[in-house]
Design a protein around this motif. Structure first.
Motif, PDB file in Angstrom:
ATOM      1  N   LEU A 244      -1.090   6.266   0.339  1.00 57.05           N
ATOM      2  CA  LEU A 244      -1.944   5.510  -0.577  1.00 57.05           C
ATOM      3  C   LEU A 244      -1.873   3.998  -0.374  1.00 57.05           C
ATOM      4  N   VAL A 245      -1.190   3.539   0.662  1.00 57.83           N
ATOM      5  CA  VAL A 245      -0.974   2.103   0.856  1.00 57.83           C
ATOM      6  C   VAL A 245      -2.289   1.336   0.941  1.00 57.83           C
ATOM      7  N   VAL A 246      -3.202   1.762   1.793  1.00 54.42           N
ATOM      8  CA  VAL A 246      -4.462   1.045   1.993  1.00 54.42           C
ATOM      9  C   VAL A 246      -5.238   0.961   0.689  1.00 54.42           C
ATOM     10  N   GLU A 247      -5.312   2.081  -0.005  1.00 56.76           N
ATOM     11  CA  GLU A 247      -6.061   2.125  -1.273  1.00 56.76           C
ATOM     12  C   GLU A 247      -5.414   1.249  -2.340  1.00 56.76           C
ATOM     13  N   LYS A 248      -4.107   1.418  -2.513  1.00 59.63           N
ATOM     14  CA  LYS A 248      -3.406   0.696  -3.583  1.00 59.63           C
ATOM     15  C   LYS A 248      -3.349  -0.814  -3.342  1.00 59.63           C
ATOM     16  N   LEU A 249      -3.297  -1.223  -2.064  1.00 59.77           N
ATOM     17  CA  LEU A 249      -3.270  -2.658  -1.778  1.00 59.77           C
ATOM     18  C   LEU A 249      -4.666  -3.257  -1.741  1.00 59.77           C
ATOM     19  N   GLY A 250      -5.677  -2.420  -1.828  1.00 55.38           N
ATOM     20  CA  GLY A 250      -7.055  -2.906  -1.823  1.00 55.38           C
ATOM     21  C   GLY A 250      -7.449  -3.530  -0.495  1.00 55.38           C
ATOM     22  N   LEU A 251      -6.962  -2.971   0.599  1.00 54.60           N
ATOM     23  CA  LEU A 251      -7.250  -3.548   1.909  1.00 54.60           C
ATOM     24  C   LEU A 251      -8.670  -3.241   2.376  1.00 54.60           C
ATOM     25  N   GLY A 252      -9.240  -2.154   1.908  1.00 46.62           N
ATOM     26  CA  GLY A 252     -10.607  -1.806   2.292  1.00 46.62           C
ATOM     27  C   GLY A 252     -10.749  -1.684   3.794  1.00 46.62           C
TER      28      GLY A 252
ATOM     29  N   GLY B 158      -5.924  -7.536   9.296  1.00 48.89           N
ATOM     30  CA  GLY B 158      -5.444  -8.813   8.786  1.00 48.89           C
ATOM     31  C   GLY B 158      -3.935  -8.824   8.624  1.00 48.89           C
ATOM     32  N   PRO B 159      -3.377  -9.994   8.334  1.00 48.96           N
ATOM     33  CA  PRO B 159      -1.923 -10.135   8.225  1.00 48.96           C
ATOM     34  C   PRO B 159      -1.308  -9.260   7.131  1.00 48.96           C
ATOM     35  N   GLU B 160      -1.993  -9.118   5.997  1.00 53.66           N
ATOM     36  CA  GLU B 160      -1.456  -8.281   4.918  1.00 53.66           C
ATOM     37  C   GLU B 160      -1.430  -6.807   5.343  1.00 53.66           C
ATOM     38  N   ALA B 161      -2.474  -6.384   6.028  1.00 49.04           N
ATOM     39  CA  ALA B 161      -2.541  -4.991   6.488  1.00 49.04           C
ATOM     40  C   ALA B 161      -1.476  -4.725   7.546  1.00 49.04           C
TER      41      ALA B 161
END
Length: 87
Positions: free
Chosen positions: A14-22, A27-30
């Motif tokens: 659920l990392v992508v969803e919960k962090l709102g990376l879309g 990017g650096p956060e991803a």
């Protein structure tokens, strides 16, 4: 995932969803999340556990349908033998 610095994310899936990376998965956060995600998966041996569970499930299903598979093998061999006799 809490140990990796992401409280409130119960599963690595659920990392992508919960962090709102879309769609910003480069990017650096991803990238930082991906590195932590892989570390977390390695720490809990996620791939090893998933493989063991998948293998056990497949073995159980194969055992449940063993008679059907054996009957299919006989039927197929019979049909192939019959087909070989056709002109």
């Amino acid at each position: 995932m809490t140990y990796a610095g992401y409280p409130g994310i119960a599963t690595p899936y659920l990392v992508v969803e919960k962090l709102g990376l879309g769609d910003d998965l480069g990017g650096p956060e991803a990238i930082a999340a991906a590195v932590r995600d892989v570390t977390c998966k390695q720490r809990v041996n996620l791939v090893g556990f998933k493989a063991a569970i998948e293998t056990a499930c497949q073995e159980r299903v194969a055992a449940e349908v063993a008679d059907d598979l054996a009957a299919y093998r006989v039927q197929r061999a019979t049909r192939l033998a019959l087909a070989a006799t056709l002109p």
